[in-house]
Design a protein around this motif. Structure first.
Motif, PDB file in Angstrom:
ATOM      1  N   ILE A 165       0.836  -1.209   0.000  1.00  0.00           N
ATOM      2  CA  ILE A 165       0.000   0.000   0.000  1.00  0.00           C
ATOM      3  C   ILE A 165       0.870   1.258   0.000  1.00  0.00           C
ATOM      4  CG2 ILE A 165      -0.313   0.243   2.499  1.00  0.00           C
ATOM      5  CD1 ILE A 165      -3.236   1.027   1.846  1.00  0.00           C
ATOM      6  N   LEU A 166       2.030   1.208   0.646  1.00  0.00           N
ATOM      7  CA  LEU A 166       2.936   2.351   0.589  1.00  0.00           C
ATOM      8  C   LEU A 166       3.530   2.521  -0.811  1.00  0.00           C
ATOM      9  CD1 LEU A 166       4.774   2.127   4.026  1.00  0.00           C
ATOM     10  CD2 LEU A 166       2.989   3.746   3.328  1.00  0.00           C
ATOM     11  N   THR A 167       3.807   1.402  -1.473  1.00  0.00           N
ATOM     12  CA  THR A 167       4.285   1.478  -2.853  1.00  0.00           C
ATOM     13  C   THR A 167       3.242   2.130  -3.750  1.00  0.00           C
ATOM     14  OG1 THR A 167       5.653  -0.505  -2.589  1.00  0.00           O
ATOM     15  CG2 THR A 167       5.079   0.116  -4.840  1.00  0.00           C
ATOM     16  N   ARG A 168       1.981   1.689  -3.612  1.00  0.00           N
ATOM     17  CA  ARG A 168       0.901   2.264  -4.423  1.00  0.00           C
ATOM     18  C   ARG A 168       0.639   3.720  -4.026  1.00  0.00           C
ATOM     19  NH1 ARG A 168      -0.907   2.365  -7.706  1.00  0.00           N
ATOM     20  NH2 ARG A 168      -3.083   1.723  -7.876  1.00  0.00           N
ATOM     21  N   PHE A 169       0.780   4.025  -2.751  1.00  0.00           N
ATOM     22  CA  PHE A 169       0.586   5.403  -2.288  1.00  0.00           C
ATOM     23  C   PHE A 169       1.623   6.314  -2.957  1.00  0.00           C
ATOM     24  CE2 PHE A 169      -0.232   8.077   1.824  1.00  0.00           C
ATOM     25  CZ  PHE A 169      -0.785   9.078   1.027  1.00  0.00           C
ATOM     26  N   ASN A 170       2.868   5.859  -2.998  1.00  0.00           N
ATOM     27  CA  ASN A 170       3.924   6.644  -3.654  1.00  0.00           C
ATOM     28  C   ASN A 170       3.611   6.872  -5.132  1.00  0.00           C
ATOM     29  OD1 ASN A 170       6.427   7.372  -1.978  1.00  0.00           O
ATOM     30  ND2 ASN A 170       5.989   5.271  -1.308  1.00  0.00           N
ATOM     31  N   LEU A 179       0.336  15.612 -12.342  1.00  0.00           N
ATOM     32  CA  LEU A 179      -0.861  16.027 -13.068  1.00  0.00           C
ATOM     33  C   LEU A 179      -1.660  17.107 -12.327  1.00  0.00           C
ATOM     34  CD1 LEU A 179      -2.103  12.514 -14.287  1.00  0.00           C
ATOM     35  CD2 LEU A 179      -0.634  14.135 -15.495  1.00  0.00           C
ATOM     36  N   ASN A 180      -1.165  17.463 -11.131  1.00  0.00           N
ATOM     37  CA  ASN A 180      -1.854  18.481 -10.326  1.00  0.00           C
ATOM     38  C   ASN A 180      -3.292  18.062 -10.015  1.00  0.00           C
ATOM     39  OD1 ASN A 180      -1.929  20.899  -8.879  1.00  0.00           O
ATOM     40  ND2 ASN A 180      -2.789  22.032 -10.615  1.00  0.00           N
ATOM     41  N   THR A 181      -3.453  16.777  -9.614  1.00  0.00           N
ATOM     42  CA  THR A 181      -4.758  16.261  -9.207  1.00  0.00           C
ATOM     43  C   THR A 181      -4.750  16.022  -7.714  1.00  0.00           C
ATOM     44  OG1 THR A 181      -4.059  13.981  -9.672  1.00  0.00           O
ATOM     45  CG2 THR A 181      -5.201  15.157 -11.434  1.00  0.00           C
ATOM     46  N   CYS A 182      -5.941  15.963  -7.126  1.00  0.00           N
ATOM     47  CA  CYS A 182      -6.066  15.823  -5.682  1.00  0.00           C
ATOM     48  C   CYS A 182      -6.026  14.348  -5.279  1.00  0.00           C
ATOM     49  CB  CYS A 182      -7.366  16.463  -5.210  1.00  0.00           C
ATOM     50  SG  CYS A 182      -7.419  16.672  -3.422  1.00  0.00           S
ATOM     51  N   VAL A 183      -5.218  14.040  -4.295  1.00  0.00           N
ATOM     52  CA  VAL A 183      -5.144  12.697  -3.726  1.00  0.00           C
ATOM     53  C   VAL A 183      -5.363  12.829  -2.223  1.00  0.00           C
ATOM     54  CG1 VAL A 183      -3.708  10.652  -3.355  1.00  0.00           C
ATOM     55  CG2 VAL A 183      -3.486  11.966  -5.485  1.00  0.00           C
ATOM     56  N   LEU A 215     -15.306  -5.073   5.004  1.00  0.00           N
ATOM     57  CA  LEU A 215     -16.112  -3.863   4.852  1.00  0.00           C
ATOM     58  C   LEU A 215     -15.404  -2.849   3.951  1.00  0.00           C
ATOM     59  CD1 LEU A 215     -18.546  -2.071   5.732  1.00  0.00           C
ATOM     60  CD2 LEU A 215     -17.124  -1.309   7.639  1.00  0.00           C
ATOM     61  N   PHE A 216     -14.112  -2.645   4.184  1.00  0.00           N
ATOM     62  CA  PHE A 216     -13.351  -1.714   3.345  1.00  0.00           C
ATOM     63  C   PHE A 216     -13.360  -2.154   1.881  1.00  0.00           C
ATOM     64  CE2 PHE A 216     -10.492  -0.388   7.131  1.00  0.00           C
ATOM     65  CZ  PHE A 216     -11.469   0.520   7.537  1.00  0.00           C
ATOM     66  N   LYS A 217     -13.161  -3.434   1.666  1.00  0.00           N
ATOM     67  CA  LYS A 217     -13.144  -3.955   0.294  1.00  0.00           C
ATOM     68  C   LYS A 217     -14.453  -3.671  -0.428  1.00  0.00           C
ATOM     69  CE  LYS A 217      -9.972  -7.863  -0.105  1.00  0.00           C
ATOM     70  NZ  LYS A 217      -9.903  -9.333  -0.301  1.00  0.00           N
ATOM     71  N   ASN A 218     -15.558  -3.825   0.281  1.00  0.00           N
ATOM     72  CA  ASN A 218     -16.869  -3.649  -0.341  1.00  0.00           C
ATOM     73  C   ASN A 218     -17.228  -2.185  -0.574  1.00  0.00           C
ATOM     74  OD1 ASN A 218     -17.344  -6.384  -0.493  1.00  0.00           O
ATOM     75  ND2 ASN A 218     -18.438  -6.471   1.474  1.00  0.00           N
ATOM     76  N   MET A 219     -16.640  -1.294   0.207  1.00  0.00           N
ATOM     77  CA  MET A 219     -17.062   0.100   0.130  1.00  0.00           C
ATOM     78  C   MET A 219     -16.151   0.984  -0.732  1.00  0.00           C
ATOM     79  SD  MET A 219     -18.627   0.974   3.906  1.00  0.00           S
ATOM     80  CE  MET A 219     -19.328   2.494   3.277  1.00  0.00           C
ATOM     81  N   VAL A 220     -14.884   0.618  -0.911  1.00  0.00           N
ATOM     82  CA  VAL A 220     -13.999   1.456  -1.718  1.00  0.00           C
ATOM     83  C   VAL A 220     -14.331   1.310  -3.201  1.00  0.00           C
ATOM     84  CG1 VAL A 220     -12.100   1.357  -0.068  1.00  0.00           C
ATOM     85  CG2 VAL A 220     -12.233  -0.364  -1.891  1.00  0.00           C
ATOM     86  N   ARG A 221     -13.971   2.315  -3.983  1.00  0.00           N
ATOM     87  CA  ARG A 221     -14.152   2.272  -5.420  1.00  0.00           C
ATOM     88  C   ARG A 221     -13.087   1.368  -6.053  1.00  0.00           C
ATOM     89  NH1 ARG A 221     -13.734   8.687  -5.952  1.00  0.00           N
ATOM     90  NH2 ARG A 221     -11.903   8.052  -4.711  1.00  0.00           N
ATOM     91  N   ALA A 222     -13.307   1.050  -7.326  1.00  0.00           N
ATOM     92  CA  ALA A 222     -12.399   0.118  -7.999  1.00  0.00           C
ATOM     93  C   ALA A 222     -10.968   0.640  -8.024  1.00  0.00           C
ATOM     94  CB  ALA A 222     -12.885  -0.150  -9.420  1.00  0.00           C
ATOM     95  N   TYR A 223     -10.804   1.968  -8.109  1.00  0.00           N
ATOM     96  CA  TYR A 223      -9.457   2.517  -8.211  1.00  0.00           C
ATOM     97  C   TYR A 223      -8.929   3.030  -6.872  1.00  0.00           C
ATOM     98  CZ  TYR A 223     -12.433   6.667  -8.827  1.00  0.00           C
ATOM     99  OH  TYR A 223     -13.402   7.631  -8.680  1.00  0.00           O
ATOM    100  N   ILE A 237      -6.230   4.933   0.334  1.00  0.00           N
ATOM    101  CA  ILE A 237      -5.784   5.964  -0.598  1.00  0.00           C
ATOM    102  C   ILE A 237      -6.928   6.239  -1.568  1.00  0.00           C
ATOM    103  CG2 ILE A 237      -3.943   6.689  -2.158  1.00  0.00           C
ATOM    104  CD1 ILE A 237      -3.066   5.767   0.689  1.00  0.00           C
ATOM    105  N   LEU A 238      -7.268   7.516  -1.751  1.00  0.00           N
ATOM    106  CA  LEU A 238      -8.378   7.910  -2.617  1.00  0.00           C
ATOM    107  C   LEU A 238      -7.851   8.835  -3.720  1.00  0.00           C
ATOM    108  CD1 LEU A 238     -10.961   8.770   0.209  1.00  0.00           C
ATOM    109  CD2 LEU A 238     -10.737   6.610  -1.036  1.00  0.00           C
ATOM    110  N   PRO A 239      -7.505   8.298  -4.871  1.00  0.00           N
ATOM    111  CA  PRO A 239      -7.030   9.134  -5.976  1.00  0.00           C
ATOM    112  C   PRO A 239      -8.163  10.007  -6.528  1.00  0.00           C
ATOM    113  CG  PRO A 239      -6.428   6.819  -6.306  1.00  0.00           C
ATOM    114  CD  PRO A 239      -7.445   6.864  -5.216  1.00  0.00           C
ATOM    115  N   ASP A 240      -7.763  11.164  -7.080  1.00  0.00           N
ATOM    116  CA  ASP A 240      -8.714  12.059  -7.753  1.00  0.00           C
ATOM    117  C   ASP A 240      -9.940  12.335  -6.870  1.00  0.00           C
ATOM    118  OD1 ASP A 240      -9.529  13.664  -9.837  1.00  0.00           O
ATOM    119  OD2 ASP A 240     -10.554  12.041 -10.905  1.00  0.00           O
TER     120      ASP A 240
END
Length: 311
Positions: A165-170, A179-183, A215-223, A237-240
């Motif tokens: 998760i830290l790798t993906r967070f980075n 890209l100047n997008t909100c994370v 619960l987390f798995k079911n509630m988070v979005r695909a990305y 982590i919630l991209p965009d």
């Protein structure tokens, strides 16, 4: 010679073979050699050959022809002396002809069957090799995927482990900067989890962690990216995603966890939310703010969501 011709004609009528006594110095014109026999006789005299053979097509049939020389012996000189023969000379030869047309056809047919069998066997073997190789490749690929999954998955909760998760967070952090997008990120912690373990035992505590992971798995979005950060702490982590959206999402998770998890074991969770800022140099800056927001939620009585927009 007469007896020889009669035996030859009889065997020829029976479809067996024919043989012929001949010479270059004839006593009987009926024994005249044909082209093959004449050539063979000359080679016997000139080159000292002991035998010769050939295959010819005669009247649409395949004929195998064989010829060997006949030498003058002392007893032969009584008849052949006037022809200036000496003992040891080649006085003629015996020619034998076999009709091998049927044999050739059988050989051709059997050769075809052998080749067909060989090709079929080879094709089957290649097919089996391909099948088992493909099976092995699929199994190796499945095993590799399973190993890769195990390497990035927390065994208890089924979420990503801390390292992944830290790798993906980075990755998302760098992309957000580029890209100047909100994370945004959410740090979640189970309230009074030690008390759960002390009262109900570690097996029940593990069940609580597993249920929260589900619960987390079911509630988070695909990305979105959810993982176990350590112990009873989770990182999402919630991209965009803007800060307000992240706070609303965290609030829904908090309420769902409070209402539905673990039946007789009632739990609550506290959560800290933050988003990427221009001054952030790494994900560590975001994690520190999220952790501070989580501490703020704990200090305010737990079972709540707090956020810190910037440093």
């Amino acid at each position: 010679a007469l007896m020889t011709r009669e035996i030859s004609e009889l065997s020829g009528r029976e479809g067996m073979f024919r043989f012929h006594l001949t010479s270059l110095k004839l006593l009987n014109p009926e024994n005249k050699p044909d082209a093959f026999e004449e050539q063979a006789l000359r080679m016997f005299e000139r080159d000292g050959l002991k035998e010769t053979s050939t295959v010819e097509r005669i009247n649409g049939r395949t004929i195998f022809r064989y010829m060997a020389p006949l030498y003058v012996e002392e007893d032969c000189l009584q008849c052949h002396g006037p022809q200036n023969y000496r003992s040891g000379d080649v006085r003629g030869g015996i020619s034998i002809s076999f009709d091998i047309e049927d044999l050739q056809q059988k050989i051709s047919r059997n050769t075809f069957l052998i080749v067909l069998f060989g090709v079929s066997t080879t094709a089957i073997l290649l097919g089996l090799i391909y099948f088992f190789t493909a099976q092995l490749i699929r199994k190796l690929a499945d095993a590799r995927r399973q190993i890769e999954k195990l390497a990035i998955t927390d065994e208890l909760t089924g979420l990503f482990n801390r390292r992944h998760i830290l790798t993906r967070f980075n990755e998302e952090f760098e992309q957000g900067k580029r890209l100047n997008t909100c994370v945004c990120c959410i740090m979640a912690d189970i309230d009074h989890f030690k008390a759960v373990n002390d009262k109900y035992g570690h097996l029940k505590g593990d069940a609580v962690l597993k249920s929260l992971g589900h619960l987390f798995k079911n509630m988070v979005r695909a990305y979105d990216i959810a993982g176990r950060y350590g112990g009873e702490e989770f990182l999402i982590i919630l991209p965009d995603t803007r800060l307000e959206q992240a706070w609303n999402f965290a609030e829904r998770i908090r309420m769902q966890a409070k209402e539905s998890l673990n039946g007789d074991v009632k739990i609550t969770i506290s959560m800290g939310v933050t988003c990427i800022q221009d001054g952030d140099g790494s994900v560590d800056d975001m994690i520190r703010r999220a952790d501070s927001a989580l501490y703020k939620a704990k200090s305010a009585g737990r079972d709540r969501v707090e956020w810190i927009p910037g440093a």
